[in-house]
Design an enzyme around this catalytic site. Structure first.
Site, PDB file in Angstrom:
ATOM      1  N   LYS A 192       0.852  -1.189   0.000  1.00 17.33           N
ATOM      2  CA  LYS A 192       0.000   0.000   0.000  1.00 17.33           C
ATOM      3  C   LYS A 192       0.890   1.242   0.000  1.00 17.33           C
ATOM      4  CE  LYS A 192      -1.911   2.703   3.019  1.00 17.33           C
ATOM      5  NZ  LYS A 192      -1.783   3.977   2.277  1.00 17.33           N
ATOM      6  N   GLY A 225      -5.438   6.101   5.389  1.00 21.01           N
ATOM      7  CA  GLY A 225      -5.246   5.449   6.683  1.00 21.01           C
ATOM      8  C   GLY A 225      -6.160   4.257   6.932  1.00 21.01           C
ATOM      9  N   GLU A 266       9.802   1.436  10.614  1.00 25.13           N
ATOM     10  CA  GLU A 266      10.805   2.489  10.358  1.00 25.13           C
ATOM     11  C   GLU A 266      10.100   3.814  10.593  1.00 25.13           C
ATOM     12  OE1 GLU A 266      14.048   2.252   9.242  1.00 25.13           O
ATOM     13  OE2 GLU A 266      13.987   0.085   9.389  1.00 25.13           O
ATOM     14  N   CYS A 302      13.486  11.408   7.325  1.00 28.64           N
ATOM     15  CA  CYS A 302      13.446  10.910   8.700  1.00 28.64           C
ATOM     16  C   CYS A 302      14.757  11.122   9.446  1.00 28.64           C
ATOM     17  CB  CYS A 302      13.094   9.431   8.698  1.00 28.64           C
ATOM     18  SG  CYS A 302      14.206   8.450   7.666  1.00 28.64           S
ATOM     19  N   GLN A 349       0.073  19.628   6.227  1.00 29.25           N
ATOM     20  CA  GLN A 349       1.410  19.599   6.824  1.00 29.25           C
ATOM     21  C   GLN A 349       2.007  21.016   6.864  1.00 29.25           C
ATOM     22  OE1 GLN A 349       2.985  17.626   8.618  1.00 29.25           O
ATOM     23  NE2 GLN A 349       5.181  17.959   8.361  1.00 29.25           N
ATOM     24  N   GLU A 402       8.963  15.713  16.260  1.00 33.31           N
ATOM     25  CA  GLU A 402       9.410  15.690  14.860  1.00 33.31           C
ATOM     26  C   GLU A 402       8.547  16.657  14.050  1.00 33.31           C
ATOM     27  OE1 GLU A 402       8.470  12.335  12.250  1.00 33.31           O
ATOM     28  OE2 GLU A 402      10.560  12.327  11.596  1.00 33.31           O
TER      29      GLU A 402
HETATM   30  P1  NAD Z   1       2.145   8.409   7.976  1.00 36.24           P
HETATM   31  O1  NAD Z   1       2.339   7.620   9.206  1.00 36.24           O
HETATM   32  O2  NAD Z   1       1.139   9.502   7.984  1.00 36.24           O
HETATM   33  O3  NAD Z   1       1.730   7.459   6.763  1.00 36.24           O
HETATM   34  C1  NAD Z   1       2.529   6.362   6.384  1.00 36.24           C
HETATM   35  C2  NAD Z   1       1.654   5.295   5.743  1.00 36.24           C
HETATM   36  O4  NAD Z   1       0.764   4.767   6.724  1.00 36.24           O
HETATM   37  C3  NAD Z   1       0.762   5.797   4.609  1.00 36.24           C
HETATM   38  O5  NAD Z   1       0.714   4.825   3.615  1.00 36.24           O
HETATM   39  C4  NAD Z   1      -0.590   5.955   5.291  1.00 36.24           C
HETATM   40  O6  NAD Z   1      -1.697   5.863   4.412  1.00 36.24           O
HETATM   41  C5  NAD Z   1      -0.579   4.776   6.245  1.00 36.24           C
HETATM   42  N1  NAD Z   1      -1.466   4.898   7.402  1.00 36.24           N
HETATM   43  C6  NAD Z   1      -2.016   6.007   7.951  1.00 36.24           C
HETATM   44  N2  NAD Z   1      -2.760   5.670   9.038  1.00 36.24           N
HETATM   45  C7  NAD Z   1      -2.646   4.322   9.180  1.00 36.24           C
HETATM   46  C8  NAD Z   1      -3.152   3.382  10.142  1.00 36.24           C
HETATM   47  N3  NAD Z   1      -3.920   3.750  11.157  1.00 36.24           N
HETATM   48  N4  NAD Z   1      -2.806   2.077  10.002  1.00 36.24           N
HETATM   49  C9  NAD Z   1      -1.999   1.676   8.996  1.00 36.24           C
HETATM   50  N5  NAD Z   1      -1.507   2.520   8.045  1.00 36.24           N
HETATM   51  C10 NAD Z   1      -1.826   3.830   8.151  1.00 36.24           C
HETATM   52  O7  NAD Z   1       3.591   8.977   7.578  1.00 36.24           O
HETATM   53  P2  NAD Z   1       3.994   9.900   6.338  1.00 36.24           P
HETATM   54  O8  NAD Z   1       3.539  11.296   6.558  1.00 36.24           O
HETATM   55  O9  NAD Z   1       3.637   9.236   5.065  1.00 36.24           O
HETATM   56  O10 NAD Z   1       5.592   9.854   6.440  1.00 36.24           O
HETATM   57  C11 NAD Z   1       6.326  10.693   7.263  1.00 36.24           C
HETATM   58  C12 NAD Z   1       6.853   9.934   8.462  1.00 36.24           C
HETATM   59  O11 NAD Z   1       7.599   8.810   8.014  1.00 36.24           O
HETATM   60  C13 NAD Z   1       7.805  10.748   9.292  1.00 36.24           C
HETATM   61  O12 NAD Z   1       7.539  10.527  10.664  1.00 36.24           O
HETATM   62  C14 NAD Z   1       9.169  10.198   8.921  1.00 36.24           C
HETATM   63  O13 NAD Z   1      10.161  10.397   9.891  1.00 36.24           O
HETATM   64  C15 NAD Z   1       8.856   8.759   8.690  1.00 36.24           C
HETATM   65  N6  NAD Z   1       9.861   8.116   7.846  1.00 36.24           N
HETATM   66  C16 NAD Z   1      10.716   7.214   8.419  1.00 36.24           C
HETATM   67  C17 NAD Z   1      11.718   6.622   7.651  1.00 36.24           C
HETATM   68  C18 NAD Z   1      12.695   5.636   8.267  1.00 36.24           C
HETATM   69  O14 NAD Z   1      13.396   4.968   7.515  1.00 36.24           O
HETATM   70  N7  NAD Z   1      12.773   5.520   9.580  1.00 36.24           N
HETATM   71  C19 NAD Z   1      11.832   6.942   6.298  1.00 36.24           C
HETATM   72  C20 NAD Z   1      10.948   7.866   5.750  1.00 36.24           C
HETATM   73  C21 NAD Z   1       9.953   8.445   6.535  1.00 36.24           C
END
Ligand code: NAD
Length: 499
Positions: A192, A225, A266, A302, A349, A402
Site C-alpha cells: 500500500k 489510513g 521504520e 526521517c 502539513q 518531529e
Molecule cells: P504516515 O504515518 O502519515 O503514513 C505512512 C503510511 O501509513 C501511509 O501509507 C498511510 O496511508 C498509512 N497509514 C495512515 N494511518 C494508518 C493506520 N492507522 N494504520 C496503517 N496505516 C496507516 O507517515 P507519512 O507522513 O507518510 O511519512 C512521514 C513519516 O515517516 C515521518 O515521521 C518520517 O520520519 C517517517 N519516515 C521514516 C523513515 C525511516 O526509515 N525511519 C523513512 C521515511 C519516513
C-alpha cells in the site's frame, strides 16, 4: 510551473488508478480519492480507496499464493531470475518513473533522477536483494549430549504474507526496501503506497505485474489510513513492514497483536548534529546541516538532524553560515534544474509546520529567519521558507517533536558530556552526526549516542548497511542481510539418527 507540470503529466501514459490483485488489474466500483500535486494543487489522478473489501481480496490472493503456490517453494535460482528480469525493466523506465515521483511528491526532477531516491537506485537496491535469494541458509548444530543421537539443523523459511505500508517521501526506495527482500525471501506481498504518491508506485507495480511472478505473489492496494489500518489488522497477514510516523507506527503495533504479526517499523526521528569547536570547517558543517533542512526534500527526511547542537563559542558564526546557505535555496518549477527544494507534501502539513514555528516563538526561542510562506507565483506551491531557531531549550516542543519540515533548532552546549546528554534526551533515536577532527572523541561520542545509526563528519545512509531506530524511532533494521532475516522465520528440525 503549472503549465510544465500539466504538460509532463499529459505526456505520460496515465490511466485511472486500479488495484492489482491475484494477477489482474481491477477497475474499482468502490470509493475513490484524488491525488493533488504539492507544487501546483492540480489533480494528478484518481485512485481506489481499497478499504476493507479491497484489502480482504488482496490478502486472500496473497495467502493462497503463499500457502498453495509455487513461489515460496521455487528453486532459489529460478526465483532470482524472475526478480532480475523485472528489475532490468525498472532500469529501462528510469526516466519516466523519476518524472512520476516528481509529480507525486514534488521533489525536483534532477534530484528524483540522480540521487539515492531515484528509480535507478531503486533498481540497484532490488537487484542487491535479488542476489540474496540463493544465499539464505540455515545451520547445523553439534550434538549437545551423548544421551541421544539426534542431528539438529535450522532452516530459514519465508515469513509468509507481508503487508508493506509506505510513506510518501521516498516512495520508490521504500518499495525496493520492502518488496525486494520480501520477494527474495519467498514471501507474498500486499503493498500500500502513501495516498500522496500513487503514480510512481503504480508504475513500478505495472512492471512487477508484467513479470513472470505467479498470480497473487504481488498485490497493490491504494488508499489512505483506513486501508492501511485494515491491512495491518488483517488476520491473514503474517508480517507488517511499515515506514511512516511514530503515531501510525503505534497504532499498527496495537492492530497487529491479534495474530502476533511480525513487525518492522521504520519511524521518525529528532536527530542531533553535534558541532565541536574543532570541526574541520564550520562553514561547511553549518552549510551541511542547514542544507539538509532546506534543500532536497526540505527537511522531510526521517534521518535529518533537525537539532543542531553547537558549541557555545561557535553560535554566531554558525548562524551566519546557515543564513548564507539558505540564500542558495531556490523554489519553483520542479522540472527546472536550478530548483533546489521540494514543497511540503500537503496543505495540512504546511499548517502543522507553521504551528511549530509559532510555538517555538511562544516558548521563547529566537526565530533568526524564515518560517513564513513565499508569495507571488510560489504561493500555489506548499513551500515554507527555511527557518532557523536559536536560544532553543531542549525542552521546547520544537526540540522534542518531529516537525518534518525546513526548521533547524540550534541548541548550545559547553562540554562533550552535556552535548551527549542533550542528544540522548529525546524519545527518538534514529540517526545523528558528530563533527570533530578529534578521532577519539568522534568514536566516543558516536558510541555514546543512543540511535540506530550515526555519522562522523557527515551522514548518508546506504541500502546495503542496516538502518533503523531505537526508542520511538522504530523496531528492526532495513538494509543488507538484516532485511532478508526480517522476512524469514527460523525452523529447527531434529533428526533421530537411531530410528
Ligand atoms: P504516515 O504515518 O502519515 O503514513 C505512512 C503510511 O501509513 C501511509 O501509507 C498511510 O496511508 C498509512 N497509514 C495512515 N494511518 C494508518 C493506520 N492507522 N494504520 C496503517 N496505516 C496507516 O507517515 P507519512 O507522513 O507518510 O511519512 C512521514 C513519516 O515517516 C515521518 O515521521 C518520517 O520520519 C517517517 N519516515 C521514516 C523513515 C525511516 O526509515 N525511519 C523513512 C521515511 C519516513
Amino acid at each position: 510551473m503549472t503549465e510544465t507540470v500539466q504538460s509532463v503529466h499529459a505526456s505520460l501514459d496515465l490511466r485511472p488508478g486500479q488495484l492489482f490483485i491475484d494477477g489482474q488489474w481491477l477497475d474499482w466500483d468502490g470509493p475513490r480519492f484524488d491525488q493533488i500535486n504539492p507544487n501546483t494543487q492540480q489533480v494528478m489522478g484518481s485512485f481506489p480507496e481499497a478499504g476493507e473489501r479491497g484489502v480482504n481480496e488482496a490478502v486472500a490472493a496473497a495467502r493462497k499464493a503463499f500457502d498453495e503456490g509455487p513461489w515460496p517453494r521455487m528453486a532459489a535460482q529460478d526465483r532470482k531470475r524472475i526478480l532480475q528480469r523485472f528489475i532490468e525493466r525498472i532500469y529501462d523506465a528510469e526516466e519516466e518513473i523519476a518524472k512520476l515521483q516528481t509529480l507525486d511528491n514534488g521533489i525536483p526532477y534532477h534530484l528524483s533522477r540522480n540521487t539515492r531516491v531515484s528509480a535507478k537506485a531503486t533498481a540497484d537496491v532490488m537487484d542487491s536483494y535479488a542476489g540474496w535469494a540463493d544465499k539464505i541458509t540455515g545451520e547445523t548444530y553439534p550434538q549437545f549430549t551423548a544421551a541421544s543421537n539426534m542431528q539438529y539443523m535450522s532452516f530459514r523459511e519465508p515469513v509468509g504474507v507481508v503487508a508493506a505500508i509506505l510513506a510518501w517521501n521516498a516512495p520508490l526506495l521504500m518499495f525496493a526496501n520492502k518488496v525486494g527482500p520480501a520477494l527474495a525471501a519467498g514471501c507474498t506481498v500486499v503493498v500500500k503506497p502513501s495516498e500522496y504518491t500513487n503514480l510512481s508506485v503504480t508504475r513500478l507495480a505495472r512492471i512487477v505485474a508484467e513479470s513472470d511472478l505467479p498470480p497473487g505473489v504481488f498485490n497493490l492496494v491504494t488508499g489512505a489510513g483506513a486501508t492501511g489500518s485494515a491491512l495491518s489488522a488483517h488476520p491473514g497477514v503474517d508480517k507488517v513492514t511499515f515506514t511512516g510516523s511514530p503515531q501510525t507506527g503505534r497504532s499498527i503495533l496495537l492492530a497487529s497483536g491479534g495474530n502476533m504479526k511480525r513487525l518492522s517499523l521504520e519511524l521518525g526521528g529528532k536527530s542531533a548534529g553535534i558541532v565541536f569547536p574543532d570541526t574541520r570547517s564550520l562553514a561547511a558543517t553549518a552549510t551541511q546541516l542547514m542544507g539538509l533542512c532546506s534543500t532536497f526534500l526540505s527537511g522531510q527526511v526521517c534521518s535529518t538532524p533537525s537539532r543542531a547542537l553547537v558549541h557555545r563559542s561557535l553560535l554566531d558564526e554558525f548562524v551566519h553560515h546557515a543564513a548564507e546557505q539558505v540564500k542558495k535555496v531556490k523554489f519553483g518549477n520542479p522540472f527546472e534544474s536550478t530548483t533546489t527544494s521540494a514543497p511540503i507534501i500537503s496543505r495540512r502539513q504546511v499548517e502543522r509546520i507553521l504551528g511549530y514555528v509559532e510555538s517555538g516563538q511562544q516558548e521563547g526561542a529566537t526565530l533568526q529567519f524564515g518560517g513564513d510562506r513565499p508569495g507571488g507565483d510560489l504561493a500555489e506551491g506548499n513551500w515554507i521558507n527555511p527557518a532557523l531557531f536559536t536560544n532553543v531549550s531542549n525542552q521546547f516542543r520544537v526540540a522534542r517533536e518531529e516537525i518534518f519540515g525546513p526548521v533547524l533548532c540550534v541548541i548550545p552546549f559547553d562540554t562533550e558530556e552535556e552535548a551527549v546528554r542533550i542528544a540522548n534526551d529525546s524519545e527518538y533515536g534514529l540517526a545523528g552526526c558528530v563533527f570533530t577532527t578529534d578521532v577519539t572523541r568522534a568514536l566516543r561520542v558516536a558510541r555514546a549516542i543512543r540511535s540506530g545509526s550515526i555519522g562522523i563528519n557527515g551522514y548518508a545512509s546506504v541500502p546495503n548497511a542496516p538502518m533503523g531506530g531505537v526508542k520511538s524511532s522504530g523496531i528492526g533494521r532495513e538494509g543488507g542481510w538484516p532485511s532478508i532475516e526480517a522476512f524469514t522465520e527460523l525452523k529447527t528440525v531434529n533428526f533421530n539418527l537411531d530410528a
